[in-house]
Design an enzyme around this catalytic site. Structure first.
Site, PDB file in Angstrom:
ATOM      1  N   GLU A   1       7.885 -11.747 -25.678  1.00  0.00           N
ATOM      2  CA  GLU A   1       6.840 -10.737 -25.471  1.00  0.00           C
ATOM      3  C   GLU A   1       7.374  -9.320 -25.363  1.00  0.00           C
ATOM      4  O   GLU A   1       6.658  -8.373 -25.693  1.00  0.00           O
ATOM      5  CB  GLU A   1       5.931 -11.087 -24.287  1.00  0.00           C
ATOM      6  CG  GLU A   1       6.560 -10.984 -22.932  1.00  0.00           C
ATOM      7  CD  GLU A   1       5.597 -11.387 -21.809  1.00  0.00           C
ATOM      8  OE1 GLU A   1       4.388 -11.197 -21.964  1.00  0.00           O
ATOM      9  OE2 GLU A   1       6.085 -11.901 -20.788  1.00  0.00           O
TER      10      GLU A   1
ATOM     11  N   CYS B   1       0.874  -1.170   0.000  1.00  0.00           N
ATOM     12  CA  CYS B   1       0.000   0.000   0.000  1.00  0.00           C
ATOM     13  C   CYS B   1       0.912   1.221   0.000  1.00  0.00           C
ATOM     14  O   CYS B   1       2.120   1.095   0.150  1.00  0.00           O
ATOM     15  CB  CYS B   1      -0.859   0.049   1.262  1.00  0.00           C
ATOM     16  SG  CYS B   1      -1.825  -1.436   1.527  1.00  0.00           S
TER      17      CYS B   1
ATOM     18  N   TRP C   1      -3.774  -1.610  -1.155  1.00  0.00           N
ATOM     19  CA  TRP C   1      -3.733  -2.861  -1.921  1.00  0.00           C
ATOM     20  C   TRP C   1      -4.133  -3.924  -0.907  1.00  0.00           C
ATOM     21  O   TRP C   1      -3.363  -4.271  -0.018  1.00  0.00           O
ATOM     22  CB  TRP C   1      -2.325  -3.103  -2.459  1.00  0.00           C
ATOM     23  CG  TRP C   1      -2.144  -4.404  -3.163  1.00  0.00           C
ATOM     24  CD1 TRP C   1      -1.556  -5.525  -2.676  1.00  0.00           C
ATOM     25  CD2 TRP C   1      -2.509  -4.713  -4.502  1.00  0.00           C
ATOM     26  NE1 TRP C   1      -1.550  -6.510  -3.627  1.00  0.00           N
ATOM     27  CE2 TRP C   1      -2.131  -6.046  -4.752  1.00  0.00           C
ATOM     28  CE3 TRP C   1      -3.138  -3.986  -5.529  1.00  0.00           C
ATOM     29  CZ2 TRP C   1      -2.348  -6.667  -5.978  1.00  0.00           C
ATOM     30  CZ3 TRP C   1      -3.347  -4.609  -6.739  1.00  0.00           C
ATOM     31  CH2 TRP C   1      -2.956  -5.929  -6.950  1.00  0.00           C
TER      32      TRP C   1
ATOM     33  N   LYS D   1      -2.395  -6.305 -19.719  1.00  0.00           N
ATOM     34  CA  LYS D   1      -1.999  -6.910 -18.440  1.00  0.00           C
ATOM     35  C   LYS D   1      -3.055  -7.905 -17.964  1.00  0.00           C
ATOM     36  O   LYS D   1      -2.724  -8.967 -17.453  1.00  0.00           O
ATOM     37  CB  LYS D   1      -1.800  -5.805 -17.399  1.00  0.00           C
ATOM     38  CG  LYS D   1      -1.312  -6.293 -16.053  1.00  0.00           C
ATOM     39  CD  LYS D   1       0.163  -6.607 -16.067  1.00  0.00           C
ATOM     40  CE  LYS D   1       0.635  -7.295 -14.805  1.00  0.00           C
ATOM     41  NZ  LYS D   1       1.880  -8.042 -15.018  1.00  0.00           N
TER      42      LYS D   1
ATOM     43  N   LYS E   1       9.252 -14.609 -21.938  1.00  0.00           N
ATOM     44  CA  LYS E   1       9.692 -13.250 -21.562  1.00  0.00           C
ATOM     45  C   LYS E   1      10.393 -12.594 -22.737  1.00  0.00           C
ATOM     46  O   LYS E   1      10.141 -11.444 -23.057  1.00  0.00           O
ATOM     47  CB  LYS E   1      10.677 -13.283 -20.377  1.00  0.00           C
ATOM     48  CG  LYS E   1      10.116 -13.473 -19.008  1.00  0.00           C
ATOM     49  CD  LYS E   1       9.242 -12.380 -18.481  1.00  0.00           C
ATOM     50  CE  LYS E   1       7.819 -12.588 -18.895  1.00  0.00           C
ATOM     51  NZ  LYS E   1       6.902 -13.227 -18.040  1.00  0.00           N
TER      52      LYS E   1
ATOM     53  N   GLU F   1       9.261 -20.166 -19.695  1.00  0.00           N
ATOM     54  CA  GLU F   1       9.069 -18.802 -19.209  1.00  0.00           C
ATOM     55  C   GLU F   1      10.148 -17.864 -19.783  1.00  0.00           C
ATOM     56  O   GLU F   1       9.854 -16.722 -20.153  1.00  0.00           O
ATOM     57  CB  GLU F   1       9.079 -18.793 -17.673  1.00  0.00           C
ATOM     58  CG  GLU F   1       8.942 -17.455 -17.014  1.00  0.00           C
ATOM     59  CD  GLU F   1       7.649 -16.703 -17.352  1.00  0.00           C
ATOM     60  OE1 GLU F   1       6.759 -17.269 -17.996  1.00  0.00           O
ATOM     61  OE2 GLU F   1       7.577 -15.510 -17.008  1.00  0.00           O
TER      62      GLU F   1
ATOM     63  N   ASN G   1       1.066   0.011   5.911  1.00  0.00           N
ATOM     64  CA  ASN G   1       1.431  -0.791   4.740  1.00  0.00           C
ATOM     65  C   ASN G   1       2.205  -1.994   5.260  1.00  0.00           C
ATOM     66  O   ASN G   1       3.188  -1.832   5.960  1.00  0.00           O
ATOM     67  CB  ASN G   1       2.315   0.054   3.809  1.00  0.00           C
ATOM     68  CG  ASN G   1       3.045  -0.789   2.787  1.00  0.00           C
ATOM     69  OD1 ASN G   1       2.522  -1.797   2.323  1.00  0.00           O
ATOM     70  ND2 ASN G   1       4.258  -0.389   2.435  1.00  0.00           N
ATOM     71  N   GLY G   2       1.741  -3.209   4.932  1.00  0.00           N
ATOM     72  CA  GLY G   2       2.451  -4.408   5.383  1.00  0.00           C
ATOM     73  C   GLY G   2       1.457  -5.470   5.815  1.00  0.00           C
ATOM     74  O   GLY G   2       0.253  -5.365   5.533  1.00  0.00           O
TER      75      GLY G   2
ATOM     76  N   ARG H   1       1.212   1.539  -6.027  1.00  0.00           N
ATOM     77  CA  ARG H   1       1.365   0.547  -4.965  1.00  0.00           C
ATOM     78  C   ARG H   1       0.032  -0.080  -4.549  1.00  0.00           C
ATOM     79  O   ARG H   1       0.005  -1.010  -3.741  1.00  0.00           O
ATOM     80  CB  ARG H   1       1.992   1.203  -3.714  1.00  0.00           C
ATOM     81  CG  ARG H   1       3.354   1.809  -3.962  1.00  0.00           C
ATOM     82  CD  ARG H   1       3.871   2.508  -2.727  1.00  0.00           C
ATOM     83  NE  ARG H   1       4.100   1.570  -1.653  1.00  0.00           N
ATOM     84  CZ  ARG H   1       5.221   0.879  -1.472  1.00  0.00           C
ATOM     85  NH1 ARG H   1       6.226   1.054  -2.304  1.00  0.00           N
ATOM     86  NH2 ARG H   1       5.327   0.042  -0.471  1.00  0.00           N
TER      87      ARG H   1
ATOM     88  N   HIS I   1      14.071 -34.670 -30.748  1.00  0.00           N
ATOM     89  CA  HIS I   1      12.856 -35.020 -31.487  1.00  0.00           C
ATOM     90  C   HIS I   1      12.421 -33.906 -32.432  1.00  0.00           C
ATOM     91  O   HIS I   1      11.281 -33.885 -32.872  1.00  0.00           O
ATOM     92  CB  HIS I   1      11.719 -35.345 -30.510  1.00  0.00           C
ATOM     93  CG  HIS I   1      12.033 -36.502 -29.621  1.00  0.00           C
ATOM     94  ND1 HIS I   1      12.122 -37.793 -30.088  1.00  0.00           N
ATOM     95  CD2 HIS I   1      12.327 -36.554 -28.290  1.00  0.00           C
ATOM     96  CE1 HIS I   1      12.446 -38.595 -29.073  1.00  0.00           C
ATOM     97  NE2 HIS I   1      12.578 -37.861 -27.980  1.00  0.00           N
TER      98      HIS I   1
HETATM   99  C1  F6R Z   1       3.235 -12.894 -19.448  1.00  0.00           C
HETATM  100  C2  F6R Z   1       1.990 -12.700 -18.743  1.00  0.00           C
HETATM  101  C3  F6R Z   1       0.798 -13.438 -19.224  1.00  0.00           C
HETATM  102  C4  F6R Z   1      -0.126 -13.805 -18.046  1.00  0.00           C
HETATM  103  C5  F6R Z   1      -1.441 -14.405 -18.566  1.00  0.00           C
HETATM  104  C6  F6R Z   1      -2.333 -14.862 -17.448  1.00  0.00           C
HETATM  105  O1  F6R Z   1       4.270 -12.150 -18.898  1.00  0.00           O
HETATM  106  O2  F6R Z   1       1.905 -11.938 -17.827  1.00  0.00           O
HETATM  107  O3  F6R Z   1       1.147 -14.569 -19.945  1.00  0.00           O
HETATM  108  O4  F6R Z   1       0.532 -14.713 -17.220  1.00  0.00           O
HETATM  109  O5  F6R Z   1      -2.116 -13.455 -19.353  1.00  0.00           O
HETATM  110  O6  F6R Z   1      -2.673 -13.804 -16.622  1.00  0.00           O
HETATM  111  P1  F6R Z   1      -3.135 -14.048 -15.130  1.00  0.00           P
HETATM  112  O7  F6R Z   1      -1.981 -14.627 -14.389  1.00  0.00           O
HETATM  113  O8  F6R Z   1      -3.539 -12.703 -14.637  1.00  0.00           O
HETATM  114  O9  F6R Z   1      -4.287 -15.006 -15.204  1.00  0.00           O
END
Ligand code: F6R
Length: 610
Positions: free
Chosen positions: A490, A2, A74, A605, A487, A483, A98-99, A27, A506
């Site tokens: 993307e 927060c 948060w 996001k 990363k 992963e 916050n915490g 935050r 394979h």
């Molecule tokens: C990649 C990323 C996405 C999310 C995916 C699921 O860096 O952030 O692949 O992991 O869109 O999102 P959540 O976890 O919010 O269900």
């Protein structure tokens, strides 16, 4: 996570506090609130939702006074609502926090036993009541009352407090959560970070754990919780406002990568029972009886969260000895999946709002399965639908590419596996203690790996022109290979593939030539010999190996063009470390290419559409 702000001086406090909170909204933004001493008493205004709602409320009911505190929330304990919004008041005092307070359940029970009525579900409210009790029991002033009250609190906090009896004082304190004091002209401020204070002063004091500070218009004093006076250096901060919002990092993603050790600490806080090698079930909704009888753990998730579940599946099978599967939620929802009533379906989602994951959970619930939501966002759609929740407490993640939310998901999944393993008798107390100890030490190992960021930058420079990149790993290295590839693609827009190292022969082996950079995740774990052979196969075809390996491994050193060293740790916590260099390298490649790292093209996001 927060944001908090405090002000005492000669100007009207409310606009200064709201302006500070605006800088801290990254935050958290579930609710906001402010408490102002108007010379007669303390007036509080709170509002559910983003800060703009608080501003609207303040227009209708302006607060005037030169001392005050504010908060942007948060949610971690208690759903987002006006009642749970800070400040929380008890008698003459109001508190923002916050915490996470770990012993709030026990303290609340004790205070309720003394007839105290609680108005919210938050852990914070106990702090307000403890301070009030100290004042009632004769503490000479607010500073002493706060100091004494904090002696009863276990957990992490940054707090700011005002009291009716002291119109020109703000008392603040920190332990485990950040707090900065700003020294202005004829005014003193405090805040969760320098951003909130920079438009008023550049002279800052960074409080240390255990510090309690009394702020007055013309000065301040600091003592430890134990009552020893301390002197902290005043630092001049020359950051621009934009730099400050990102704590000096160029992008939120880089900041969030570096926040991971703290985020993991937040995930673990209050959940580890080291003495019994066990994990507290908390709000998971998985009773010991159900843990003993469940037939399968079925993970559903998307993207990065899906990668976390692959590690989760390995742990559940190895540690808890329960059959486990993981499925992409977008596939499950359009198949005719089979769920059983004794399945534990674990939906993993940073946002808790992903449409495909929600649809998969609906199918599971319709079949009568028990659902556990593992999420970062309190009271988001998935935890609301589920029978129980396991929150990661990573704080808001602003960068679109998930980093700290991934590693905190890993930590939470490992806790789940240990919990199930202990309830089912598949994991002994000593084995539980060993993994938990390793997990407990992980934040400090993460700091060590992140300390080599400059070297990741050097590697990234070699990759800026790469069109294709391969990532290989086995066992717990496999989800990290996936992963790492996600990363890189993307945010840098390079094509990247993650593969189980054993699958290379394979098909993907056909790609390998002197132009192909190949990341091989090859720590000294139980898969080491096999992964080393795969590395040899890459080298035999002139592939450029970048190895993520255990410090001092000479066999790997002979094969790889670039080495990233990891400390030797327990196998089970390795993915929390092996992913860090891959996040950093992806970040640097994207940044060197001039890409919009925090908001990569075409991505969102939170994916609330199918
Ligand atoms: C990649 C990323 C996405 C999310 C995916 C699921 O860096 O952030 O692949 O992991 O869109 O999102 P959540 O976890 O919010 O269900």
């Amino acid at each position: 996570m927060c944001g908090i702000v405090g002000y005492v001086g000669s100007r009207n406090a409310a606009p200064i506090i709201v302006d500070g909170l605006r800088k801290l909204e990254y935050r958290g933004y579930d609710s906001a609130g402010i408490a102002i001493h108007d010379g007669k008493g303390i007036e509080i205004v709170r509002a559910l939702g983003k800060l703009v709602k608080l501003s609207d409320a303040l227009e209708k009911r302006p607060l005037n006074g030169t001392t005050g505190i504010g908060h942007t929330r948060w949610a971690t304990h208690g759903r987002p609502s006006e009642v749970n919004a800070h400040p929380h008041a008890a008698g003459p005092v109001a508190v923002v926090h916050n915490g996470i307070i770990e012993n709030h359940v026990a303290v609340r029970a004790e205070l309720e036993g003394q007839g105290i009525k609680f108005l919210s579900d938050t852990d914070t409210e106990i702090i307000a009541h403890l301070i009030h009790r100290e004042l009632d029991q004769g503490a000479p002033n607010l500073f002493e009352a706060v100091r004494k009250a904090l002696g009863r609190v276990v957990g992490a906090y940054a707090i700011a407090v005002v009291s009716r009896a002291e119109p020109d004082v703000v008392v603040a304190a920190r332990f485990g959560s950040p707090l900065v004091v700003g020294i202005g002209e004829d005014e003193m401020l405090c805040g969760s970070d320098v951003t909130a204070l920079l438009s008023h002063t550049r002279n800052m004091v960074f409080l240390e754990d255990g510090d309690v500070v009394e702020l007055k218009q013309n000065g301040y004093r600091i003592e430890t919780v134990n009552g020893t006076a301390v002197d902290r250096k005043v630092k001049r901060i020359d950051w621009s406002a934009v730099q400050a919002e990102k704590a000096g990092f160029k992008h939120f993603m880089l900041k969030e990568i570096h926040e991971q050790p703290d985020a993991i600490e937040a995930t673990l806080r209050g959940r580890i029972d080291l003495q019994n090698g066990d994990v507290h079930a908390g709000e998971m909704g998985v009773t010991p009886e159900f843990a003993k009888t469940l037939g399968r753990v079925y993970f559903v998730a998307c993207g990065t969260s899906h990668h976390a579940t692959i590690a989760g599946r390995y742990w559940i099978e190895k540690i808890a000895r329960v059959p486990s599967v993981t499925e992409l939620a977008s596939e499950v929802r359009y198949r005719d999946p089979i769920f059983f009533p004794n399945d534990l379906v674990v939906a993993v989602s940073q946002s808790g709002e992903t449409a495909d994951t929600i649809a998969a959970v609906k199918a599971a619930k319709a079949a009568g399965a028990q659902v556990l939501a593992l999420s970062n966002v309190l009271d988001s759609a998935l935890p609301r639908m589920a029978d129980g929740a396991l929150y990661t407490h990573a704080g808001p993640e602003i960068g679109v590419a998930s980093t700290k939310c991934f590693t905190t998901q890993l930590a939470a999944l490992l806790l789940l596996a240990i919990y199930l393993g202990r309830q089912r008798g598949a994991l002994s107390k000593e084995q539980g203690q060993e993994i938990l100890q390793a997990l407990w030490e992980t934040p400090s190992h993460m700091r060590e790996v992140l300390g080599d960021a400059d070297y990741m930058h050097v590697i990234a420079k070699k990759l800026t022109h790469a069109k294709d990149v391969l990532f290989l790993g086995r066992g717990l290295g496999f989800p990290i290979a996936l992963e790492g590839a996600l990363k890189l693609k993307e945010i840098s827009y390079a094509h990247a593939e993650g593969y189980a190292a054993g699958e290379m022969k394979h098909g993907p082996i056909a790609l390998i030539d002197e132009n192909l950079p190949v990341f091989v995740i090859c720590p000294r774990d139980s898969h080491y010999d096999k992964t080393l052979s795969n590395m040899q196969e890459v080298r035999a075809r002139e592939g450029q190996v970048i190895a993520i390996a255990t410090k001092g491994d000479e066999a790997v050193m002979e094969l790889a063009q670039h080495m990233v060293w990891l400390p030797k740790v327990n196998d089970d916590v390795l993915p929390l470390l092996t992913v860090l260099p891959l996040q950093l390298i992806s970040y640097y490649v994207a940044n060197l290419k001039g890409n919009d790292v925090d908001q990569p093209r075409n991505l969102a996001k939170t994916v609330t559409v199918e």
